[in-house]
Design an enzyme around this catalytic site. Structure first.
Site, mmCIF file in Angstrom:
data_model
loop_
_atom_site.group_PDB
_atom_site.id
_atom_site.type_symbol
_atom_site.label_atom_id
_atom_site.label_comp_id
_atom_site.label_asym_id
_atom_site.label_seq_id
_atom_site.Cartn_x
_atom_site.Cartn_y
_atom_site.Cartn_z
ATOM 1 N N ARG A 163 34.154 28.242 43.023
ATOM 2 C CA ARG A 163 35.235 28.186 44.025
ATOM 3 C C ARG A 163 34.760 27.519 45.307
ATOM 4 N NH1 ARG A 163 38.034 34.130 44.138
ATOM 5 N NH2 ARG A 163 36.212 34.528 45.416
ATOM 6 N N LYS A 181 42.440 38.425 37.304
ATOM 7 C CA LYS A 181 43.534 39.392 37.470
ATOM 8 C C LYS A 181 44.685 38.802 38.265
ATOM 9 C CE LYS A 181 41.062 42.416 39.628
ATOM 10 N NZ LYS A 181 39.772 41.724 39.691
ATOM 11 N N ARG A 192 33.481 28.852 48.053
ATOM 12 C CA ARG A 192 33.702 29.534 49.339
ATOM 13 C C ARG A 192 32.359 29.862 49.974
ATOM 14 N NH1 ARG A 192 38.353 33.924 47.706
ATOM 15 N NH2 ARG A 192 39.940 32.428 47.111
ATOM 16 N N ARG A 233 41.313 51.252 42.724
ATOM 17 C CA ARG A 233 39.913 50.802 42.636
ATOM 18 C C ARG A 233 38.957 51.953 42.349
ATOM 19 N NH1 ARG A 233 38.816 45.503 44.712
ATOM 20 N NH2 ARG A 233 40.590 44.685 45.843
ATOM 21 N N ARG A 249 28.956 42.490 44.952
ATOM 22 C CA ARG A 249 30.347 42.873 44.666
ATOM 23 C C ARG A 249 30.477 43.404 43.238
ATOM 24 N NH1 ARG A 249 33.813 37.849 45.891
ATOM 25 N NH2 ARG A 249 35.506 39.173 45.205
#
Length: 187
Positions: free
Chosen positions: A129, A14, A131, A90, A142
């Site tokens: 990624r 997004k 992280r 959301r 999530r």
């Protein structure tokens, strides 16, 4: 003028796609996270209120988020060029508040772009990624929260005939082109 919401699970692309469209067409990209950080940094009343929640590691409540979004949507660049919302709404409650805001501003939504990416691809992307906080367990949590709170927006906007679903896997330029086509923009 472009007035669009980007929907999709975390890691669907997004932010990447919203930034690309915003840069190409000169439309303000409004990311909830960016707005919160900016409001806190500028020390606005809502920013100070949001900071009290953020400092305690809590989610910023809907009324504060909605107030911050309302302030941003009232700014001159948005009135002139429109907006790309990324990370808001959301929840159904936030979507209804956005509907009311946009009605008051006489700025109806053009489209809701839903970037559909399956869970396994999301997990793969977010793990890549690298992280520290992106463990597989956290990512799956999530995704569960997304399905519970945000996924109902797919039906909400579909019923309003605003939703365009785009498969968010593949060449980034091709996905951007599909979004441009959905928004009636020239590629």
């Amino acid at each position: 003028m472009i007035k669009v919401v980007f929907l999709g699970p975390p890691g669907a692309g997004k932010g990447t796609q919203a930034q690309r469209i915003a840069a190409k067409y000169g439309v303000p990209h409004i990311s909830t996270g960016d707005i919160l950080r900016a409001a806190v940094k500028e020390g606005t009343e809502l920013g100070k209120l949001a900071k009290t929640y953020m400092d305690r590691g809590e989610l910023v409540p809907d009324d504060v988020i909605i107030g911050i979004i309302r302030e941003r949507l009232s700014e001159p660049d948005v009135k002139e060029k429109g907006f790309i919302l990324d990370g808001f709404p959301r929840t159904i409650a936030q979507a209804k508040a956005l509907d009311q805001m946009l009605e008051e501003l006489n700025m109806p939504l053009d489209r809701v772009i839903y970037l559909n990416v399956d869970d396994e691809e999301i997990v793969k992307r977010l793990l890549a990624r690298g992280r520290e906080d992106d463990t597989e367990e956290v990512i799956r949590k999530r995704l569960k929260v997304y399905r519970e709170q945000t996924a109902p927006l797919i039906d909400y906007y579909s019923e309003k005939c605003l939703l365009v679903e785009i498969y968010g896997v593949g060449d980034i330029d091709e996905i951007t082109a599909k979004i441009e086509e959905a928004l009636g923009l020239k590629g």
